[in-house]
Scaffold this active site. Structure first.
Site, PDB file in Angstrom:
ATOM      1  N   GLU A   1       0.876  -1.228  -0.182  1.00  0.00           N
ATOM      2  CA  GLU A   1       0.055   0.066   0.103  1.00  0.00           C
ATOM      3  C   GLU A   1       0.848   1.240   0.005  1.00  0.00           C
ATOM      4  O   GLU A   1       0.359   2.335  -0.627  1.00  0.00           O
ATOM      5  CB  GLU A   1      -1.064  -0.053   1.345  1.00  0.00           C
ATOM      6  CG  GLU A   1      -2.077  -1.062   1.055  1.00  0.00           C
ATOM      7  CD  GLU A   1      -1.587  -2.477   1.253  1.00  0.00           C
ATOM      8  OE1 GLU A   1      -0.517  -2.574   1.828  1.00  0.00           O
ATOM      9  OE2 GLU A   1      -2.368  -3.478   1.038  1.00  0.00           O
TER      10      GLU A   1
ATOM     11  N   HIS B   1     -11.784  -4.987   8.375  1.00  0.00           N
ATOM     12  CA  HIS B   1     -12.661  -4.592   7.085  1.00  0.00           C
ATOM     13  C   HIS B   1     -13.896  -3.895   7.401  1.00  0.00           C
ATOM     14  O   HIS B   1     -14.832  -3.946   6.536  1.00  0.00           O
ATOM     15  CB  HIS B   1     -12.933  -6.138   6.474  1.00  0.00           C
ATOM     16  CG  HIS B   1     -11.837  -7.071   6.013  1.00  0.00           C
ATOM     17  ND1 HIS B   1     -11.000  -7.708   7.046  1.00  0.00           N
ATOM     18  CD2 HIS B   1     -10.976  -6.955   4.901  1.00  0.00           C
ATOM     19  CE1 HIS B   1     -10.286  -8.448   6.349  1.00  0.00           C
ATOM     20  NE2 HIS B   1     -10.275  -7.912   5.115  1.00  0.00           N
TER      21      HIS B   1
END
Lengths: 368, 399
Positions: free
Chosen positions: A102, A172
């Site tokens: 990322e 999540h």
């Protein structure tokens, strides 16, 4: 909408209705209120939010030859399929997979945007954006400022699915908007549905500042609207008043807007009051004018978000509102949010600021 | 033990692995194989900056063969049960299956000592069990029940046990932690080695290289184990990595490539790695080439980036359980009946645990605000209306 609730007011019936209205997922905590107003005239197609986002990126790749889309697994559309079919259409040199890194994705996007391309980066889940936090906060946000305006990376848009999804657990489900709202130089945007998502995403992509576009992932498939087919944008930094009233102002963004719309409906039926419901849409910069005008009118304000209370973006809103509207306020500003706890796996329904919590807070706000 | 296989008694006496219970109880001696041990060749290792690698052949006793087989079988069975529970919507959230990769964990665990520690990513159900958590502890964590090893509060990605520093949810984030755990071993002087596992996907995360550097700089007893299953989520290694020789990507950290589908290769390589690290030479990278049968997680059917034929071919030609089974039967270390007995035992154990993991209750709602801090200075946790706050509770005992 009002007719939906008139007869069956017992809790159980509501629960069943709530569940059946939300693609059979019992843990869904809201009813989706589709947009009826179209931002532009012309042909529309039924799209869910995933398709609307796909459509916005399709338009961008078609019209902007410098536009590039990349991220983990976006080659086959990404885990939520927002980029579905775009690689076939525009080629592997414009729509491609990145390694799982990322920080690298964000830094790569900043470089690409600085060099003149329109960079659309997908971070697979907003929870994974933290390895990229340094690049976004220390590099992207400050690029224009530190180069005296010579090397901005404004053509960068970082898309990331955020928010509760019913079963996401610790990594999540998070909503990191407040972290980024603390970084001058960034723009932070959260859409509430397909029409808003398409218009706001196109604005973010064309905006000359780097944007963090947080997509409430539960809406990808559960939110469906008649979305204009043609190209349109919605203004950044502008909130939308979705429902008008005089008793209180309810402010939310993303999924929470739908919770608040239902709370406003409940308040009308049970308490006989009408509320302003505002979708903030842009978190940074946020629309002070619309919010403060509304609170000056109603004198009461409830802010709700999924992220934890302490230093949530509601805190910033509350501070500004009390400053601007002090003499108009009839009650302290109320914040209904996630707990100051990590996002729990088994306790999601108890963690979320659902309609009952919001309604309870609104009742107290009214009776203050 | 000596009553069952007299000839092994002497051999086993010198074995460091403690034998608490015979793998199967003896009923009729005719059911058991006659050979007590056999020698196996191992597919050559590839070496990076090492003069000498692990041994290219190994001796396996019939007792160890049974033990390894049982571990392989129980790991496969746990994942089958997990997959089914997920499809029944009893496991919610995210769930990553280990099927196909069992030989890595089972082989490594067989060579590890009690003092060694492990940290891995989210594909952790099998490892948790091997590190001492019961099948029920694993499965009921997945279903979010109180008997789960993290009290149901972690879920599939966050399982913990003694010397098992977890299931970690963020790709690559566990690698620097592994270096830290290894430093603790060195600092305490307990002789332990940390196995820091990550996938071929995480091999491209910057944090890993930071961890390599610290580990080598301070010569930490850390084995970086890259479980290369061919795909980082939906992207194959060739499309994500400039170099797919993961064993050599530590540059100044020596490395070994291991056939991760062979439980014996995995065991021997681990034995070697422990010896290497405990002799003060610092860290090692170990690439285990393996394969996952399922998709990346339950939401990935695993067919959009590879063919069904490819998966079938691996199942038929390289399956870690089938190939090991054939090996030990053809070498007469075990009989098919013994293995059937193990299969039945494993099935029973996992089926019972599955059943219980559905019926156990969840922990009480008060634990929503439990264990956020060691000592919460305010009694309450903020987030909702001040009239109805949640009290912070200390669930686990504080020391």
């Amino acid at each position: 909408m009002a007719s939906l609730v008139t007869k069956k007011s017992v809790l159980f019936a509501k629960f069943v209705k709530n569940a059946s209205n939300n693609s059979k997922r019992l843990s869904s905590h809201f009813i989706y209120f589709p947009d009826n107003e179209k931002p532009v005239q012309g042909e529309t197609t039924k799209m869910n939010m995933m398709q609307a986002i796909n459509n916005a990126m399709d338009i961008t790749l078609k019209n902007d030859p410098t536009a590039v889309l990349f991220g983990e697994d976006v080659g086959f559309g990404g885990v939520f399929r927002c980029a579905l079919g775009l690689q076939e259409k525009y080629g592997k040199d414009r729509v491609f997979n990145t390694p799982l890194c990322e920080q690298g994705i964000a830094g790569f996007g900043i470089g690409l945007a600085t060099a003149g391309a329109t960079a659309i980066a997908e971070i697979q889940f907003a929870d994974y954006i933290f390895p990229a936090f340094d690049q976004l906060v220390n590099e992207a946000a400050k690029a224009r400022y530190r180069s005296g305006g010579m090397f901005p990376c404004g053509a960068l848009t970082v898309r990331a699915p955020s928010g509760a999804v019913g079963h996401g657990g610790l990594y999540h489900s998070q909503s990191p908007e407040a972290f980024f709202a603390h970084a001058p130089g960034l723009r932070v945007v959260v859409p509430r549905g397909p029409i808003a998502a398409k218009g706001l995403l196109l604005s973010c992509i064309r905006e000359r500042d780097p944007c963090i576009f947080l997509e409430p992932k539960i809406l990808y498939r559960s939110a469906t609207e008649e979305v204009p087919v043609e190209d349109y944008t919605l203004p950044l930094g502008k909130a939308q008043v979705l429902r008008e009233g005089d008793a209180a102002t309810l402010i939310g963004w993303g999924t929470q807007v739908h919770v608040l719309l239902e709370v406003a409906q409940m308040a009308e039926e049970k308490l006989g009051i009408k509320c302003d419901v505002i979708d903030l849409q842009s978190i940074l910069p946020w629309d002070e004018e619309t919010v403060c005008n509304s609170v000056k009118k109603t004198g009461r304000c409830l802010i709700s978000h999924e992220a934890p209370l302490t230093s949530g973006f509601g805190a910033e809103l509350a501070a500004t509102i009390q400053d601007e509207c002090f003499l108009h306020l009839e009650a302290p500003i109320s914040r209904v949010t996630g707990w100051d706890a990590p996002f729990p796996h088994v306790f999601e329904p108890f963690y979320l600021p659902d309609k009952w919590r919001c309604f309870h807070a609104l009742s107290q706000l009214i009776n203050y | 033990m000596s009553k069952i296989i007299p000839s092994t008694a002497k051999l086993l006496a010198a074995n460091t692995i403690t034998k608490a219970v015979p793998p199967v109880s003896a009923t009729t001696s005719s059911k058991y194989s006659t050979k007590s041990e056999a020698k196996f060749e191992i597919k050559p290792y590839k070496l990076h900056k090492l003069d000498k690698g692990p041994a290219l052949s190994t001796t396996l006793t019939s007792e160890d063969a049974l033990k390894l087989y049982e571990h392989l079988a129980v790991l496969r069975r746990i994942e089958t049960a997990s997959g089914n529970l997920y499809k029944e919507k009893i496991i919610r959230g995210f769930c990553h299956l280990y099927s196909g990769q069992e030989a890595v964990a089972v082989g490594m665990r067989a060579a590890m000592r009690d003092v060694d520690s492990v940290i891995t990513a989210y594909r952790c159900h099998g490892w948790t069990h091997l590190m001492g958590v019961s099948v029920l502890g694993v499965l009921s964590e997945l279903t979010g029940r109180r008997t789960g090893c993290s009290r149901g509060k972690g879920g599939s990605m966050h399982l913990y046990g003694k010397n098992f520093y977890g299931g970690n949810g963020i790709v690559g984030a566990q690698a620097p932690l592994g270096a830290g755990v290894a430093f603790a071993h060195k600092y305490r002087g307990d002789g332990g080695v940390t196995f820091t596992l990550y996938g071929d996907g995480a091999a491209n995360q910057g944090q890993l290289f930071e961890a390599y550097n610290m580990a080598k700089l301070w010569d930490l007893p850390c084995v970086f184990v890259c479980e290369n299953n061919g795909y980082g989520m939906g992207t194959s290694v060739d499309r994500s990595s400039a170099s797919t020789d993961y064993y050599s990507r530590g540059d100044y950290v020596p490395g070994i490539w291991v056939d991760g589908m062979d439980v014996l290769a995995s065991r021997e390589a681990t034995r070697y790695a422990i010896e290497y690290c405990t002799s003060g030479k610092g860290p090692l990278v170990m690439e285990m080439e393996t394969y996952r049968y399922s998709g990346h997680s339950m939401s990935d059917p695993g067919t959009s980036y590879r063919t069904r034929d490819e998966v079938q071919e691996v199942r038929q030609t390289r399956d870690p359980i089938t190939s090991f089974k054939e090996k030990i039967i053809s070498n007469e270390l075990v009989t098919p009946d013994q293995l059937k007995e193990i299969d039945a035992k494993v099935r029973k154990e996992v089926d019972e645990a599955t059943k219980q993991s559905k019926s156990e209750p969840e922990v009480g709602i008060e634990e929503l605000s439990g264990d956020i801090y060691y000592n919460n200075l305010e009694p309450y946790i903020r987030g909702i209306h001040p009239n109805a706050p949640l009290e912070h509770v200390n669930v686990m005992p504080r020391n």
